[in-house]
Structure formats: C-alpha cells, structure tokens
Design an enzyme around this catalytic site. Structure first.
Site, PDB file in Angstrom:
ATOM      1  N   ARG A  13       0.827  -1.219   0.000  1.00  0.00           N
ATOM      2  CA  ARG A  13       0.000   0.000   0.000  1.00  0.00           C
ATOM      3  C   ARG A  13       0.857   1.264   0.000  1.00  0.00           C
ATOM      4  O   ARG A  13       0.456   2.278  -0.577  1.00  0.00           O
ATOM      5  CB  ARG A  13      -0.939  -0.006   1.201  1.00  0.00           C
ATOM      6  N   GLY A  37     -10.899  -8.507  -1.574  1.00  0.00           N
ATOM      7  CA  GLY A  37      -9.657  -8.769  -0.847  1.00  0.00           C
ATOM      8  C   GLY A  37      -9.128 -10.169  -1.053  1.00  0.00           C
ATOM      9  O   GLY A  37      -7.936 -10.365  -1.349  1.00  0.00           O
ATOM     10  N   GLY A  90     -13.661  -3.857   0.558  1.00  0.00           N
ATOM     11  CA  GLY A  90     -15.035  -3.384   0.732  1.00  0.00           C
ATOM     12  C   GLY A  90     -15.399  -2.310  -0.270  1.00  0.00           C
ATOM     13  O   GLY A  90     -16.511  -2.280  -0.802  1.00  0.00           O
ATOM     14  N   LYS A 123     -20.550 -16.178   0.594  1.00  0.00           N
ATOM     15  CA  LYS A 123     -22.000 -16.054   0.753  1.00  0.00           C
ATOM     16  C   LYS A 123     -22.687 -15.247  -0.331  1.00  0.00           C
ATOM     17  O   LYS A 123     -22.194 -14.217  -0.770  1.00  0.00           O
ATOM     18  CB  LYS A 123     -22.291 -15.418   2.115  1.00  0.00           C
TER      19      LYS A 123
HETATM   20  P1  ADP Z   1     -13.504 -11.463  -1.702  1.00  0.00           P
HETATM   21  O1  ADP Z   1     -12.744 -11.025  -0.456  1.00  0.00           O
HETATM   22  O2  ADP Z   1     -12.599 -11.719  -2.855  1.00  0.00           O
HETATM   23  O3  ADP Z   1     -14.643 -10.543  -2.020  1.00  0.00           O
HETATM   24  P2  ADP Z   1     -15.158 -13.225  -0.138  1.00  0.00           P
HETATM   25  O4  ADP Z   1     -14.688 -12.568   1.102  1.00  0.00           O
HETATM   26  O5  ADP Z   1     -16.544 -12.990  -0.565  1.00  0.00           O
HETATM   27  O6  ADP Z   1     -14.150 -12.892  -1.349  1.00  0.00           O
HETATM   28  O7  ADP Z   1     -15.016 -14.803  -0.007  1.00  0.00           O
HETATM   29  C1  ADP Z   1     -13.822 -15.440   0.274  1.00  0.00           C
HETATM   30  C2  ADP Z   1     -14.055 -16.688   1.054  1.00  0.00           C
HETATM   31  O8  ADP Z   1     -14.944 -17.575   0.400  1.00  0.00           O
HETATM   32  C3  ADP Z   1     -12.775 -17.453   1.262  1.00  0.00           C
HETATM   33  O9  ADP Z   1     -12.444 -17.447   2.623  1.00  0.00           O
HETATM   34  C4  ADP Z   1     -13.111 -18.849   0.753  1.00  0.00           C
HETATM   35  O10 ADP Z   1     -12.602 -19.868   1.586  1.00  0.00           O
HETATM   36  C5  ADP Z   1     -14.620 -18.866   0.791  1.00  0.00           C
HETATM   37  N1  ADP Z   1     -15.142 -19.912  -0.089  1.00  0.00           N
HETATM   38  C6  ADP Z   1     -14.930 -20.068  -1.392  1.00  0.00           C
HETATM   39  N2  ADP Z   1     -15.530 -21.207  -1.852  1.00  0.00           N
HETATM   40  C7  ADP Z   1     -16.119 -21.797  -0.800  1.00  0.00           C
HETATM   41  C8  ADP Z   1     -16.868 -22.988  -0.615  1.00  0.00           C
HETATM   42  N3  ADP Z   1     -17.125 -23.812  -1.649  1.00  0.00           N
HETATM   43  N4  ADP Z   1     -17.316 -23.283   0.617  1.00  0.00           N
HETATM   44  C9  ADP Z   1     -17.058 -22.447   1.632  1.00  0.00           C
HETATM   45  N5  ADP Z   1     -16.362 -21.301   1.537  1.00  0.00           N
HETATM   46  C10 ADP Z   1     -15.893 -20.974   0.330  1.00  0.00           C
HETATM   47 MG    MG Z   2     -13.143 -11.224   1.643  1.00  0.00          MG
END
Ligand code: ADP
Ligand code: MG
Length: 397
Positions: free
Chosen positions: A36, A354, A377, A203
């Site tokens: 950063r 992230g 975020g 989710k």
């Molecule tokens: P980002 O930070 O890129 O927006 P998220 O925070 O929404 O992504 O999601 C990341 C999380 O989703 C990771 O910790 C990963 O382990 C989880 N994840 C991905 N696939 C699955 C799955 N099939 N079952 C449970 N958790 C999952």
């Molecule tokens: Mg995340």
C-alpha cells in the site's frame, strides 16, 4: 464524468494535504507487506516534484481503547516511506495541536510530513470515522489543497476524506484513486464486450448487490465458490452439507429467472466430508453430490465451461474465489481461473475483492492482470453501482 486529478492542481509552494491508504499489515511490530505504501508513491513523488509541501494523512487499524494507540502508530510507516522515497519524512505523533501546526508551517517546498494515525481521533467519540464536522474543518485549515488517494476507505465518509474535502473547497484524485475509477468505473459503466463477471466467495448475501448491478451490464455472470450452492439448490439439486443460505433460495430462483441465461453455473465440484484441507477429495457432478459431503472447489468440467465463456471476453471482472483457496487441496479451481485470466489477450481484466486479489498475488499472477483493486469493501460497493463518498467528494473536471 471525468474527475479532477492532481495533474490539474498548481502545487508549487502549496500546503498539499493528501489522504493515502497506509493501513498496512504488521507482524511482531514489523510491516509485513508494504504494497500500500508502494502504491501511493507515484502521487507523493508527483507532489514533491511539483514543489508542494506534502502533508500525509492515513488511518491504521482500529482504535477503540487506550492500548490500541501504541501498536497503531504510523511512525514505522513513516520510516518505511522515507526509505522508499529516499528522502526524510517528518513524522508528527499528533493529529492536532501546536506541534503539528508548527511542523506544517516550517515545511519547505518538496518536503514531506506525516500526521499520526487519523483514527487516534476515534478514541473519544469516533471523530474521524463519524466525520465529525469540527475535525474535518480543523484538518482542512492546515492546508491549501486536498488530494484523495485512498480508495480503500472511499466507501466511507470520514473526516480525513469527505470532511477535509468539504471544508477546503473540494478535492482532486491521486493517481491510485484515478486508476480505480478508470478501471472499475469504466468496466461497469462502459465495458468492452463481451463483458464477463466471475463471482465467488462465501456467501450470496454478501454479493446480492453486485449480482443485481452486474446483471444490468454484464453479458455473462459465472458463479462459483460457496455462493454457488444456494443457486445449485435453487435449481433443484441436492447439495449435501455445502454452504447454503436457505433464506436466499427464493432470491436465487428469482435471479436465475431474471438473468435469462446470463447467470452461468458449473457442472461439477470437488467435495469432502469435512471442512478441512486433509479431508479426502471426491469429484461429483451437480446431480450426485452425496448427502454427507460439501463442495469445496469447482471441478475440471466447470473450469472448461468457464474458460469457454472467458475465451473471447474483452472485459472481465472477478470478485470472490471459486473455492476454498486457503486449503491447498481445494485451491486448484481458483488458480486455474486466475491463470486463464492472466493469459487472456486484448482483454481488460480486473480483480476486486480482498481474498480474490490475495489469491492472484500469492500465485504470482498479478502481472497478467490489467488492474488489481486495492480496496476490498470499497471495490465491492463500487461493483454494486453505489456512489462512494470518497469518490463523490472529488470534483468533476
Ligand atoms: P472477496 O474477499 O474476494 O470478495 P469473499 O470474502 O466474498 O471474497 O469470499 C472469500 C471466502 O470464500 C474465502 O475465505 C473462501 O474460503 C470462501 N469460499 C470459497 N468457496 C467456498 C466454498 N465452496 N465453501 C465455503 N467457503 C468458500
Ligand atoms: Mg473477503
């Protein structure tokens, strides 16, 4: 609408306040990743070369109690910044008062000063995080001009972004903020087509806004990760013990219907009995996921299917890993998708989020991407089509 940038400012001898994002991770008191700080260098160097008196503001961590103060001081960050700039950085361990004001008044053109963690003002009454009117006005009084270069906090109205901007007569974007606006903003508002989005992560409920907004502009939305199982179940399949949000099944059905084929699901998954890297891995199609197993990664047929959609894409936005990439045995799908994107020619490829950004960087694939967003975020809210206060406060040209 094009935004005013630091290039549009006359910097010579001006006291230039810059909001940067120096919220870097520490391990045992040492900065473990200075990315950063590195990312903010172009704006800071430009200001120095333009002859400004540079005054930097940033937050670091969260400040809730007295004990948080010492471990969240920006002093070590100022030392690292001085090394990277190869010039002294005057650190003031205060967020207001005579010591700070005197130090600013003594600054000469081309010198750099760093103010203590803006969130030290959160200790009593969350003044920074609640955009306390008096605080924004005070900080604005310390300078002549303001540049916002902190995308990571752009989805929040704080005293150190919106507060300063509204009291100093506006703001210009730094190079980093400009890049985020150009890439994410352009991709969503004005994409070169075909525009393919890949959504994953844990989710559905975290990403409803993103799906709805991208349904308006994307040509295809490929869904993997934990959130896929709510959609798969909504289509009538058994998903075993996979992550499912039962209260979102109706919504998933609606989205599938509304999307008229835009939402693309996979065909197979790697499953396991436990949520663990060591749990034995089995390959199943959506039709035969065992009742006592959960899906932890996309399967090879899904990877091929997704790659077909990606092959002629001209814009790709990726948010959320398509499997539990923290487990090496279930990281394969995410790595394959990252590689496929890194290899695309003539396409703008953007990673927002992230964890997805971490997956790309950890696998050494960052160079193959057009843009890796610096805000978790903030990039999510930007993809939702929301107006971000830290961008709104920057003047239009
Ligand atoms: P980002 O930070 O890129 O927006 P998220 O925070 O929404 O992504 O999601 C990341 C999380 O989703 C990771 O910790 C990963 O382990 C989880 N994840 C991905 N696939 C699955 C799955 N099939 N079952 C449970 N958790 C999952
Ligand atoms: Mg995340």
């Amino acid at each position: 609408m094009a935004k005013k940038t630091i290039r549009d400012l006359d910097l010579k001898n001006k006291k230039l306040l810059i909001r940067v994002d120096f919220n870097v991770p520490f391990q045992n008191g040492v900065i473990s990743d200075d990315n950063r700080i590195v990312q903010a260098l172009p704006t800071i160097k430009y200001a120095i070369e333009g002859g400004a008196k540079v005054i930097l503001f940033s937050h670091l961590g969260r400040i809730k109690k007295e004990e948080d103060l010492q471990k969240n001081s920006l002093k070590p960050v100022s030392i690292r910044l001085a090394e990277l700039l190869e010039q002294p950085v005057k650190f003031v361990p205060k967020t207001r008062g005579k010591e700070l004001e005197d130090a600013i008044n003594q600054l000469k053109s081309g010198e750099v000063l760093m103010v203590e963690n803006t969130r030290f003002e959160d200790l009593e009454g969350r003044k920074e995080s609640k955009n306390d009117p008096e605080l924004g006005k005070y900080w604005a009084s310390l300078g002549d001009l303001f540049v916002n270069d902190a995308f990571g906090t752009a989805h929040r109205a704080h005293a150190s972004n919106v507060g300063i901007a509204s009291n100093i007569g506006g703001a210009a974007a730094g190079f980093l903020l400009e890049k985020e606006i150009n890439f994410i903003g352009e991709a969503v508002d004005n994409p070169k087509r075909p525009f393919v989005a890949i959504l994953g992560g844990a989710k559905v409920s975290d990403k409803i806004g993103v799906i709805e907004n991208l349904l308006k502009t994307a040509d295809h939305i490929l869904i993997g990760g934990g959130m896929a199982y709510t959609f798969i179940k909504a289509q009538g399949h058994e998903v075993g013990t996979s992550l499912v949000e039962d209260d979102k099944l109706d919504l998933a059905k609606d989205l599938l219907e509304k999307s008229k084929g835009k939402i693309v699901l996979g065909v197979d998954v790697y499953t396991a009995k436990e949520f663990s890297n060591d749990s034995e891995k089995h390959l199943h199609t959506y039709e035969d996921i065992p009742a006592d197993e959960m899906g932890l990664d996309i399967g090879p047929k899904t990877i091929l299917k997704f790659k077909e959609y990606l092959a002629d894409a001209k814009t790709v936005v990726w948010n959320g890993p398509v499997g539990v990439f923290e487990f090496s045995n279930f990281a394969g799908g995410t790595i394959e998708i990252a590689k496929a994107l890194a290899e695309l020619k003539d396409a703008t490829t953007i990673v927002g989020g992230g964890d997805s950004a971490a997956a790309v960087i950890e696998n050494g694939l960052a160079d193959g991407f057009t843009h890796i967003s610096t805000g978790g975020g903030a990039s999510l809210e930007y993809l939702e089509g929301k107006k971000l206060p830290g961008i709104e406060c920057v003047d239009n040209k």
